[in-house]
Design a protein around this motif. Structure first.
Motif, PDB file in Angstrom:
ATOM      1  N   GLU A 112       6.640  -9.491  -4.886  1.00  0.00           N
ATOM      2  CA  GLU A 112       5.609  -8.647  -4.293  1.00  0.00           C
ATOM      3  C   GLU A 112       4.301  -8.935  -5.013  1.00  0.00           C
ATOM      4  O   GLU A 112       4.284  -9.102  -6.230  1.00  0.00           O
ATOM      5  CB  GLU A 112       5.924  -7.161  -4.465  1.00  0.00           C
ATOM      6  CG  GLU A 112       7.191  -6.684  -3.794  1.00  0.00           C
ATOM      7  CD  GLU A 112       7.449  -5.224  -4.122  1.00  0.00           C
ATOM      8  OE1 GLU A 112       6.649  -4.363  -3.696  1.00  0.00           O
ATOM      9  OE2 GLU A 112       8.429  -4.954  -4.843  1.00  0.00           O
ATOM     10  N   LEU A 113       3.208  -8.964  -4.264  1.00  0.00           N
ATOM     11  CA  LEU A 113       1.863  -9.048  -4.831  1.00  0.00           C
ATOM     12  C   LEU A 113       1.203  -7.696  -4.578  1.00  0.00           C
ATOM     13  O   LEU A 113       0.969  -7.323  -3.419  1.00  0.00           O
ATOM     14  CB  LEU A 113       1.084 -10.189  -4.192  1.00  0.00           C
ATOM     15  CG  LEU A 113      -0.083 -10.763  -4.982  1.00  0.00           C
ATOM     16  CD1 LEU A 113       0.351 -11.251  -6.363  1.00  0.00           C
ATOM     17  CD2 LEU A 113      -0.748 -11.890  -4.216  1.00  0.00           C
ATOM     18  N   ILE A 114       0.926  -6.952  -5.638  1.00  0.00           N
ATOM     19  CA  ILE A 114       0.623  -5.531  -5.548  1.00  0.00           C
ATOM     20  C   ILE A 114      -0.801  -5.277  -6.040  1.00  0.00           C
ATOM     21  O   ILE A 114      -1.203  -5.794  -7.087  1.00  0.00           O
ATOM     22  CB  ILE A 114       1.617  -4.726  -6.412  1.00  0.00           C
ATOM     23  CG1 ILE A 114       3.063  -5.113  -6.065  1.00  0.00           C
ATOM     24  CG2 ILE A 114       1.416  -3.232  -6.243  1.00  0.00           C
ATOM     25  CD1 ILE A 114       4.093  -4.554  -7.033  1.00  0.00           C
ATOM     26  N   PRO A 115      -1.592  -4.450  -5.345  1.00  0.00           N
ATOM     27  CA  PRO A 115      -2.908  -4.062  -5.860  1.00  0.00           C
ATOM     28  C   PRO A 115      -2.766  -3.276  -7.164  1.00  0.00           C
ATOM     29  O   PRO A 115      -1.746  -2.619  -7.398  1.00  0.00           O
ATOM     30  CB  PRO A 115      -3.489  -3.182  -4.744  1.00  0.00           C
ATOM     31  CG  PRO A 115      -2.688  -3.507  -3.531  1.00  0.00           C
ATOM     32  CD  PRO A 115      -1.326  -3.891  -4.008  1.00  0.00           C
ATOM     33  N   PRO A 116      -3.788  -3.317  -8.022  1.00  0.00           N
ATOM     34  CA  PRO A 116      -3.650  -2.685  -9.342  1.00  0.00           C
ATOM     35  C   PRO A 116      -3.383  -1.188  -9.286  1.00  0.00           C
ATOM     36  O   PRO A 116      -2.606  -0.662 -10.092  1.00  0.00           O
ATOM     37  CB  PRO A 116      -4.978  -2.999 -10.025  1.00  0.00           C
ATOM     38  CG  PRO A 116      -5.925  -3.383  -8.932  1.00  0.00           C
ATOM     39  CD  PRO A 116      -5.083  -3.996  -7.869  1.00  0.00           C
ATOM     40  N   ASP A 117      -3.996  -0.459  -8.353  1.00  0.00           N
ATOM     41  CA  ASP A 117      -3.767   0.989  -8.284  1.00  0.00           C
ATOM     42  C   ASP A 117      -2.318   1.299  -7.915  1.00  0.00           C
ATOM     43  O   ASP A 117      -1.699   2.214  -8.488  1.00  0.00           O
ATOM     44  CB  ASP A 117      -4.715   1.626  -7.269  1.00  0.00           C
ATOM     45  CG  ASP A 117      -6.162   1.624  -7.731  1.00  0.00           C
ATOM     46  OD1 ASP A 117      -6.388   1.360  -8.939  1.00  0.00           O
ATOM     47  OD2 ASP A 117      -7.052   1.862  -6.895  1.00  0.00           O
ATOM     48  N   ALA A 118      -1.774   0.536  -6.978  1.00  0.00           N
ATOM     49  CA  ALA A 118      -0.382   0.755  -6.585  1.00  0.00           C
ATOM     50  C   ALA A 118       0.567   0.388  -7.725  1.00  0.00           C
ATOM     51  O   ALA A 118       1.588   1.054  -7.936  1.00  0.00           O
ATOM     52  CB  ALA A 118      -0.062  -0.067  -5.339  1.00  0.00           C
ATOM     53  N   ALA A 119       0.226  -0.676  -8.473  1.00  0.00           N
ATOM     54  CA  ALA A 119       1.060  -1.053  -9.613  1.00  0.00           C
ATOM     55  C   ALA A 119       1.040   0.036 -10.688  1.00  0.00           C
ATOM     56  O   ALA A 119       2.080   0.362 -11.287  1.00  0.00           O
ATOM     57  CB  ALA A 119       0.579  -2.378 -10.195  1.00  0.00           C
ATOM     58  N   ALA A 120      -0.133   0.619 -10.953  1.00  0.00           N
ATOM     59  CA  ALA A 120      -0.227   1.682 -11.952  1.00  0.00           C
ATOM     60  C   ALA A 120       0.558   2.908 -11.520  1.00  0.00           C
ATOM     61  O   ALA A 120       1.113   3.640 -12.358  1.00  0.00           O
ATOM     62  CB  ALA A 120      -1.693   2.049 -12.192  1.00  0.00           C
ATOM     63  N   LEU A 133       1.726  -9.379  -9.852  1.00  0.00           N
ATOM     64  CA  LEU A 133       2.905 -10.030  -9.283  1.00  0.00           C
ATOM     65  C   LEU A 133       4.158  -9.378  -9.854  1.00  0.00           C
ATOM     66  O   LEU A 133       4.297  -9.257 -11.077  1.00  0.00           O
ATOM     67  CB  LEU A 133       2.894 -11.521  -9.621  1.00  0.00           C
ATOM     68  CG  LEU A 133       4.146 -12.311  -9.210  1.00  0.00           C
ATOM     69  CD1 LEU A 133       4.277 -12.386  -7.697  1.00  0.00           C
ATOM     70  CD2 LEU A 133       4.107 -13.715  -9.815  1.00  0.00           C
ATOM     71  N   PHE A 134       5.062  -8.964  -8.979  1.00  0.00           N
ATOM     72  CA  PHE A 134       6.367  -8.443  -9.404  1.00  0.00           C
ATOM     73  C   PHE A 134       7.447  -9.274  -8.750  1.00  0.00           C
ATOM     74  O   PHE A 134       7.383  -9.563  -7.548  1.00  0.00           O
ATOM     75  CB  PHE A 134       6.533  -6.983  -8.999  1.00  0.00           C
ATOM     76  CG  PHE A 134       7.926  -6.456  -9.250  1.00  0.00           C
ATOM     77  CD1 PHE A 134       8.357  -6.160 -10.538  1.00  0.00           C
ATOM     78  CD2 PHE A 134       8.811  -6.267  -8.193  1.00  0.00           C
ATOM     79  CE1 PHE A 134       9.643  -5.687 -10.773  1.00  0.00           C
ATOM     80  CE2 PHE A 134      10.109  -5.790  -8.422  1.00  0.00           C
ATOM     81  CZ  PHE A 134      10.514  -5.499  -9.711  1.00  0.00           C
ATOM     82  N   HIS A 135       8.444  -9.693  -9.527  1.00  0.00           N
ATOM     83  CA  HIS A 135       9.611 -10.334  -8.917  1.00  0.00           C
ATOM     84  C   HIS A 135      10.889  -9.773  -9.541  1.00  0.00           C
ATOM     85  O   HIS A 135      11.024  -9.694 -10.761  1.00  0.00           O
ATOM     86  CB  HIS A 135       9.543 -11.860  -8.992  1.00  0.00           C
ATOM     87  CG  HIS A 135       9.707 -12.467 -10.333  1.00  0.00           C
ATOM     88  ND1 HIS A 135       8.805 -12.308 -11.355  1.00  0.00           N
ATOM     89  CD2 HIS A 135      10.690 -13.257 -10.840  1.00  0.00           C
ATOM     90  CE1 HIS A 135       9.209 -12.971 -12.421  1.00  0.00           C
ATOM     91  NE2 HIS A 135      10.356 -13.547 -12.134  1.00  0.00           N
ATOM     92  N   PRO A 136      11.810  -9.338  -8.693  1.00  0.00           N
ATOM     93  CA  PRO A 136      12.980  -8.598  -9.165  1.00  0.00           C
ATOM     94  C   PRO A 136      14.023  -9.442  -9.880  1.00  0.00           C
ATOM     95  O   PRO A 136      14.905  -8.872 -10.542  1.00  0.00           O
ATOM     96  CB  PRO A 136      13.556  -7.983  -7.888  1.00  0.00           C
ATOM     97  CG  PRO A 136      13.076  -8.873  -6.784  1.00  0.00           C
ATOM     98  CD  PRO A 136      11.730  -9.355  -7.210  1.00  0.00           C
ATOM     99  N   GLU A 137      13.962 -10.772  -9.793  1.00  0.00           N
ATOM    100  CA  GLU A 137      14.962 -11.596 -10.471  1.00  0.00           C
ATOM    101  C   GLU A 137      14.708 -11.715 -11.972  1.00  0.00           C
ATOM    102  O   GLU A 137      15.555 -12.206 -12.712  1.00  0.00           O
ATOM    103  CB  GLU A 137      15.023 -12.992  -9.849  1.00  0.00           C
ATOM    104  CG  GLU A 137      15.622 -13.008  -8.457  1.00  0.00           C
ATOM    105  CD  GLU A 137      15.867 -14.414  -7.960  1.00  0.00           C
ATOM    106  OE1 GLU A 137      16.019 -15.343  -8.791  1.00  0.00           O
ATOM    107  OE2 GLU A 137      15.897 -14.602  -6.728  1.00  0.00           O
TER     108      GLU A 137
END
Length: 362
Positions: A112-120, A133-137
């Protein structure tokens, strides 16, 4: 004098993986480690290393996939849980999250490529600027349990493992290599040198190596202010700082930046300036952690100039130097690559050959 197919020098992560791979192939193996299991003199001690698929380099993305499948095999054969896939976060102005996202997409790796506010919002203990960038593996590897599992499997297959046994000399001859130790002499068809910070000293006059820089790094452990799950993370700005959970604490460290030393001369003393840099990072980017370190440690990096590994064969000597601060995640694949070289097969990639490392940069 004992004769074996392969001798392995060093039983850190790389050497343990080589012994496991060779023993699975039915090779007779003798392995030598200068210290006792669990020692803190090298690069493989501790209970946590990051496993991640995200790299700004397609080769390493591909190799992490192969390594992940071998981690699964090691867990199945050993009956141990060694890789906890908790997911990983990459961000920062120089972290190239969009580039890594594209390479993960090309390799079919979920992300997933996530905006900073959503990541926070998702990870309230962390602060962000720019895309995340988030990757579950991604996850956490336990190196000490992994080494114990690999060496146990190798020993059960007949490998002879000698701890507290320093290799004094390697003597190539027409039919192989003579390995001399204070406890005796072994003859081997091939020797795998996975000696980390001792590699250059052991191979002096035998193999022309590229520049290997040994540095003493430090890691710091912080307590979360609130209970909750933490991913692994890497933030790259002027430098790179990484972190991952280890038990109830979160380990945070700089990638690189340690003082140059040698395997024998390192002092094991944490650099106060590094402590201040990391605690300042925690205050700014990890508000969910108490910025007073609860513990700290030192370890060694053995790095090539471009941080690519050395996995190649010169005569009867296999050079296995997969450190540069990012080799742990590839551990079981490194073992397979070393075993292939010992069996006379080609290197895992031309980039890791001695010749490639000696070429002048364009």
């Amino acid at each position: 004098m004992t004769r074996v197919d392969v001798a392995v020098v060093g039983l850190g992560l790389a050497g343990s993986a080589a012994v496991w791979a060779l023993s699975r192939r039915g090779r007779t193996v003798a392995a030598f480690e200068a210290f006792q299991p669990g020692h803190r003199r090298g690069s493989s001690h501790g209970r946590s290393r990051i496993f991640r698929r995200a790299y700004p380099d397609a080769l390493y993305v591909e190799l992490t996939g192969r390594a992940g499948r071998l981690w699964n095999r090691l867990e199945e054969e050993s009956g141990e849980s060694l890789l906890d896939r908790i997911g990983g976060v990459d961000h920062g102005a120089n972290g190239e999250p969009e580039l890594m996202a594209g390479l993960l997409a090309d390799a079919g790796v979920p992300f997933e490529l996530i905006p900073p506010d959503a990541a926070a919002h998702r990870w309230p203990g962390m602060a962000f600027e720019g895309p995340v960038l988030f990757h579950p593996e991604a996850g956490v590897v336990d190196p000490e349990r992994a080494m114990a599992a690999m060496t146990r499997l190798a020993a059960s297959a007949g490998a002879d493992l000698s701890y507290g046994t320093r290799v004094d000399a390697l003597e190539p001859y027409d039919d192989g290599v003579r390995v001399r130790t204070a406890r005796g002499t072994w003859d081997a068809r091939t020797v795998v040198v996975a000696a980390g910070a001792w590699t250059e000293h052991l191979l002096a006059g035998l193999v022309e190596l590229p520049q290997l820089t040994v540095s003493q790094q430090q890691a710091f452990f912080f307590a979360p202010r609130e209970p909750g799950a933490w991913p692994t993370f890497i933030r790259e700005d002027e430098g790179a700082v990484y972190g991952l959970p280890e038990g109830p604490l979160v380990k945070v460290a700089e990638h690189g930046g340690g003082g140059v030393t040698t395997a024998e001369e390192r002092d094991g003393i944490v650099d106060p300036a590094a402590r201040e840099r990391v605690t300042s990072f925690v205050r700014r980017w990890l508000p969910g952690l108490d910025p007073a370190p609860r513990d700290e440690l030192t370890c060694l990096y053995t790095s090539t100039p471009n941080e690519d590994f050395i996995l190649d064969r010169h005569g009867p000597i296999v050079v296995c130097s997969p450190c540069s601060g990012h080799g742990a995640k590839f551990t079981p694949l490194i073992g397979e690559a070393a075993a292939d070289l010992a069996d006379g097969l080609p290197p895992i990639d031309e980039r890791f050959t001695l010749a490639a490392h000696r070429r002048p940069e364009s």
